[in-house]
Motif scaffolding. Structure first.
Motif, PDB file in Angstrom:
ATOM      1  N   LYS A 182      29.979 -33.667  29.731  1.00  0.00           N
ATOM      2  CA  LYS A 182      28.895 -33.203  28.914  1.00  0.00           C
ATOM      3  C   LYS A 182      27.681 -32.483  29.533  1.00  0.00           C
ATOM      4  O   LYS A 182      27.482 -32.902  30.826  1.00  0.00           O
ATOM      5  N   ASP A 183      26.935 -31.688  28.869  1.00  0.00           N
ATOM      6  CA  ASP A 183      25.889 -30.951  29.578  1.00  0.00           C
ATOM      7  C   ASP A 183      24.797 -32.110  29.691  1.00  0.00           C
ATOM      8  O   ASP A 183      24.449 -32.935  28.750  1.00  0.00           O
ATOM      9  N   SER A 184      24.045 -32.115  30.861  1.00  0.00           N
ATOM     10  CA  SER A 184      23.212 -33.146  31.080  1.00  0.00           C
ATOM     11  C   SER A 184      21.802 -33.041  30.018  1.00  0.00           C
ATOM     12  O   SER A 184      21.166 -34.127  29.914  1.00  0.00           O
ATOM     13  N   LYS A 185      21.652 -31.883  29.551  1.00  0.00           N
ATOM     14  CA  LYS A 185      20.467 -31.662  28.833  1.00  0.00           C
ATOM     15  C   LYS A 185      20.704 -31.806  27.170  1.00  0.00           C
ATOM     16  O   LYS A 185      19.768 -32.449  26.579  1.00  0.00           O
ATOM     17  N   THR A 186      21.960 -31.291  26.819  1.00  0.00           N
ATOM     18  CA  THR A 186      22.327 -31.191  25.355  1.00  0.00           C
ATOM     19  C   THR A 186      23.008 -32.563  25.123  1.00  0.00           C
ATOM     20  O   THR A 186      23.112 -32.945  23.754  1.00  0.00           O
ATOM     21  N   GLU A 206      26.231 -32.414  24.859  1.00  0.00           N
ATOM     22  CA  GLU A 206      27.339 -31.757  24.226  1.00  0.00           C
ATOM     23  C   GLU A 206      28.431 -31.315  25.272  1.00  0.00           C
ATOM     24  O   GLU A 206      27.903 -31.103  26.392  1.00  0.00           O
ATOM     25  N   PRO A 207      29.615 -31.558  24.876  1.00  0.00           N
ATOM     26  CA  PRO A 207      30.831 -31.112  25.879  1.00  0.00           C
ATOM     27  C   PRO A 207      30.445 -29.799  26.445  1.00  0.00           C
ATOM     28  O   PRO A 207      30.191 -28.805  25.495  1.00  0.00           O
ATOM     29  N   VAL A 208      30.713 -29.536  27.786  1.00  0.00           N
ATOM     30  CA  VAL A 208      30.548 -27.942  28.325  1.00  0.00           C
ATOM     31  C   VAL A 208      31.598 -27.151  27.752  1.00  0.00           C
ATOM     32  O   VAL A 208      32.845 -27.587  27.366  1.00  0.00           O
ATOM     33  N   GLU A 209      31.647 -25.861  28.109  1.00  0.00           N
ATOM     34  CA  GLU A 209      32.905 -24.943  27.383  1.00  0.00           C
ATOM     35  C   GLU A 209      34.027 -25.144  28.403  1.00  0.00           C
ATOM     36  O   GLU A 209      33.655 -25.559  29.712  1.00  0.00           O
TER      37      GLU A 209
END
Length: 307
Positions: A126-130, A132-135
């Motif tokens: 997951k993105d540390s900021k959002t 959400e899972p990264v691409e």
């Protein structure tokens, strides 16, 4: 090569050789994978792997919390090959490390060791900021390296979890959702999911093939697993067919995926599939991470995890 394998697991009693401190498993993933591959019925344990007489060579491929690097995996693959592993099970998919992991796979291939790895991670970071899972990366290693049998997963009824990363480019698929295996100690039963667990199915099938046909080369064993698979896109593992299929040509190399099924940008060089395997009666299976234990006989039949 994984988080380790508990040497006190009843279902694996007497069949685990650990390198260094790999006999301790605080995470449980490596022990789960070992159970999927080689567990044998024991008191209080109902789980059985496809290759219940296989020997397990446990090589630590992570830190104590399960974190790893391409360099750590590469060293583990080389170590396993040098110690005589016939099948090297790698349960990790790394977005980086192409050069060092490809070189490690070449080292294993020269020793006739089959490397089996998941085509994608069990879950995307997951993105540390959002949050959400990264691409999804276009390629993961070592699965994308020349000489590796890459594996995708599916679940009961042939479907995959909604959030599971796409498995584009897999050579084979196998059960990898709602699978059951053992923990790092005792007789407990645990559930797991992911492509790393599906890769364990392919590793134990490879162990059976080489045990039944000890004169087969690694390339020929890999080809048996692919040509003997259930026809689908990608093909589904059928260990029964792999054990009985007769090769009709001398090539021995596993087939490559059609270019249309792969990301547009491919790694440098062709993707030749040359692999090796473990002897269920006396070979060594190297754990690099994963787990699973129910094998289908075809799409029409389906499968379910044990109660």
């Amino acid at each position: 090569m994984d988080t380790g394998v508990g040497t006190g697991i009843p279902a694996l009693s007497g069949r685990v050789k650990a390198v260094g401190d790999a006999g301790e498993d605080c995470v449980g993933h490596g022990s789960f994978a070992a159970g999927l591959i080689a567990a044998a019925p024991a008191d209080g344990v109902g789980v059985a792997g496809l290759a219940p007489r296989a020997l397990i060579l446990a090589v630590r491929g992570t830190d104590t919390r399960g974190g790893t690097t391409p360099g750590t995996l590469a060293v583990g693959i080389r170590t396993a090959a040098d110690q005589g592993a016939d099948v090297i099970y790698v349960g990790r998919a790394m977005a980086t490390g192409k050069d060092e992991l490809s070189a490690a796979v070449e080292h294993a291939a020269r020793r006739d060791a089959l490397v089996v790895a998941p085509v994608v991670p069990d879950a995307l970071p997951k993105d540390s900021k959002t949050g959400e899972p990264v691409e999804r990366a276009p390629w993961y290693w070592p699965a994308s390296a020349d000489g590796v049998l890459s594996v995708g997963d599916y679940g009961p009824g042939g479907k995959r979890p909604e959030q599971a990363p796409p498995t584009t480019g897999a050579d084979l698929t196998a059960p990898g959702d709602a699978v059951v295996s053992v923990g790092p100690s005792g007789s407990g039963h645990y559930y797991g999911f992911g492509s790393s667990l599906a890769a364990a199915h392919v590793a134990d099938a490879a162990a059976l093939v080489r045990a039944r046909h000890p004169k087969l080369t690694a390339d020929e064993t890999a080809r048996l697993l692919t040509v003997g698979s259930y026809p689908d896109d990608p093909p589904r593992l059928d260990p029964y067919a792999a054990l009985t299929t007769v090769l009709t040509d001398g090539r021995g190399a596993a087939p490559r995926q059609a270019a249309a099924q792969l990301p547009e940008k491919a790694p440098n060089g062709p993707r030749h599939r040359a692999l090796a395997i473990v002897g269920a009666g006396g070979g060594l299976v190297l754990l690099v991470a994963g787990a699973a234990v129910v094998i289908p006989r075809g799409r029409a039949r389906g499968w379910r995890a044990p109660r």
